[in-house]
Design an enzyme around this catalytic site. Structure first.
Site, PDB file in Angstrom:
ATOM      1  N   GLY A  97       0.847  -1.202   0.000  1.00 15.03           N
ATOM      2  CA  GLY A  97       0.000   0.000   0.000  1.00 15.03           C
ATOM      3  C   GLY A  97       0.870   1.234   0.000  1.00 15.03           C
ATOM      4  N   GLY A 133       7.693   6.756   6.054  1.00 15.29           N
ATOM      5  CA  GLY A 133       6.761   7.501   5.215  1.00 15.29           C
ATOM      6  C   GLY A 133       7.411   8.615   4.415  1.00 15.29           C
ATOM      7  CG  ASP A 259       4.506  -3.877  -5.283  1.00 13.25           C
ATOM      8  OD1 ASP A 259       4.963  -4.956  -5.694  1.00 13.25           O
ATOM      9  OD2 ASP A 259       5.182  -3.057  -4.649  1.00 13.25           O
TER      10      ASP A 259
END
Ligand code: AMP
Ligand code: MG
Length: 500
Positions: A97, A133, A259
């Site tokens: 994700g 992140g 992905d």
């Protein structure tokens, strides 16, 4: 929404909410970018902003830095992080994700198409796992350069709208300056998004995703007798065409996990990617690709392997009878090799200056590639100099690239005979060949040089100049000869890294 969703200033720039956010919420998380301490604008891609009809001229540098760091949100934005799974190096990872990316919304291009606007390096999300992140400056500059170069080469790709520094450090092998890239795609849906939806085991989720993708990217599938089968056919076709185009510029994606394969047929995820200098089909750059799974020549079969994973997710929607669904999917997948071969051979003809199709074209093209391989000749330079040799019988420019020029001479007898039989005026042929054979590509040593200047000295001028050179890859630019040259032995780059 998580804690990082404060009430914050909204930009004067407006986006449409992401159409992906209309899908079942098991496919994404609503989460805003985490603000950064000191955003600094590196670059805005004004040409792309104009194509996207974004009125950025109304913003000063500070407002732009604030917008492209995620400190200010565009009005209308419903920020989300997309959930996806994926096969990484052949093994299934059920939960990946957007761990460091946030989809801000969509812009309507002047071509009528909707484009995703996404920040990459914008803070943690539910999908960050152990990651911070964030993104480091080097990989952000690299993606900016290479994705824009791909676009200028005419190859479908995500694009770079802006890059900013964050004023913060990220911890990698040591502390590195942080940065954020704004990425534009016709859609960020990946094969891995389908794998996520399929794994949830709810046919309604899969149905909604398929409808979304057809609506957004493949409207021509809508009217087909079996729209899901038509979707599969179109996705196979676009990937076959895409990978053929990669092969003709010497592009090695480096991490073709499912992905990292966009269903749109755009090149996505420029992590350890690299362009080959000397031609060798076995070339691998990525430090993590130890078995060469994603080596240059493996890219077509790997694309087909990834498409098989895509097809598997569609089976329950292809046909209620499982055997029939499998048969349909296999039939479609079997087209990949033929379609790839067709695109690749046609591209090779164009690179060689051939306008007609003839029996011996494949052998002629492969003959040249074999020469390059055996004599360690630079791929890009060889084809470019071949253009210059098309109307010059001595072929000096290309000939001098070979250690054993007689082997080239022998090949070129056949090539010239083939060209003469076509009767195309020489000048016209040279022009057409130059359009198919770039002079400037984002060579690794050049990319590394501009990144080193940015990190080491805070000097972004070399980056800006390289972006500029690569925006006109086929056109010779005065005073910029060095950008066309292969690396000197001490400049050669052998390893590239993911940038995570
Ligand atoms: P990539 O190698 O960029 O294709 O990333 C593979 C997966 O790791 C994706 O789910 C990314 O979102 C995640 N990831 C990569 N880098 C980071 C990071 N610094 N923080 C959080 N997640 C990350
Ligand atoms: Mg990725």
């Amino acid at each position: 929404m998580n804690d990082s969703t404060p009430i914050r200033a909204q930009s004067r720039v407006t986006l449409l909410p992401s159409s992906f956010a209309l899908l079942p919420d098991s496919l994404y998380e609503r989460v805003a970018p985490t603000p950064v301490s000191q955003p600094g604008l590196i670059r805005v891609n004004e040409a792309l902003a104009a194509e996207l009809q974004l009125p950025l001229a109304a913003l000063d540098v500070e407002a732009l830095a604030s917008l492209f760091s995620g400190n200010t949100l565009p009005s209308g934005s419903v920020p989300i992080a997309m959930s996806y799974a994926g096969h990484q190096f052949g093994g299934f990872a059920p939960q990946l994700g957007d761990g460091r990316a946030i989809l801000l919304g969509e812009a309507q291009g002047s071509d009528g198409t909707r484009y995703d606007i996404q920040l990459k390096g914008s803070g943690r999300t539910r999908f960050s796992r152990r990651g911070d992140g964030r993104a480091a400056l080097g990989p952000v500059l690299r993606e900016y350069l290479v994705s824009e170069a791909m676009h200028s080469l005419g190859i479908p790709t995500t694009r770079a709208l802006a890059a900013v520094t964050t004023g913060e450090f990220v911890q990698r092998e040591g502390p590195l300056p942080g940065a954020i890239l704004t990425r534009v795609a016709t859609s960020h849906v990946r094969v891995g998004t389908f794998e996520m939806a399929a794994a949830q085991g709810d046919i309604k989720v899969m149905g909604a995703l398929v409808d979304h993708v057809i609506e957004r990217m493949y409207p021509e599938a809508r009217g087909a007798a079996n729209p899901v089968l038509a979707l599969l056919r179109l996705v196979v076709e676009r990937q076959a065409s895409l990978v053929a185009q990669w092969m003709h510029v010497g592009f090695i994606h480096g991490v073709m996990n499912t992905d990292n394969m966009a269903v749109s047929g755009q090149t996505i995820d420029f992590g350890p990617c690299a362009f080959m200098d000397a031609y060798d089909p076995a070339t691998v750059f990525s430090a993590i690709d130890q078995n060469g799974r994603y080596a240059f020549a493996n890219q077509p079969p790997i694309a087909q392997w990834n498409l098989a994973r895509f097809a598997e997710t569609l089976l329950p929607l292809l046909d209620p009878i499982p055997e029939r669904a499998v048969e349909m999917a296999e039939g479609m997948l079997s087209h990949f090799a033929t379609r790839f071969r067709g695109h690749w051979l046609q591209g090779l003809r164009t690179k060689l200056g051939l306008t007609q199709e003839q029996e011996g074209d494949l052998a002629l093209g492969e003959g040249f590639l074999t020469l390059l391989h055996h004599q360690h000749v630079d791929f890009t330079l060889a084809f470019r100099r071949l253009c210059d040799s098309a109307d010059e019988p001595a072929a000096k420019p290309v000939r001098e690239l070979f250690q054993d020029p007689q082997a080239f001479d022998a090949w070129s007898v056949d090539w010239r005979r083939r060209l003469e039989a076509e009767g195309v005026p020489a000048g016209e042929r040279v022009q057409a060949m130059r359009r198919a054979n770039p002079l400037y590509i984002p060579r690794n040593h050049l990319v590394e040089q501009v990144i080193a200047a940015a990190i080491g000295e805070g000097d972004f001028a070399p980056f800006a100049e390289l972006v500029e050179v690569l925006s006109r890859p086929h056109q010779e630019q005065p005073g910029r000869a060095r950008y066309a040259l292969p690396p000197q032995p001490d400049q050669q780059v052998f390893r590239t890294y993911c940038g995570t």
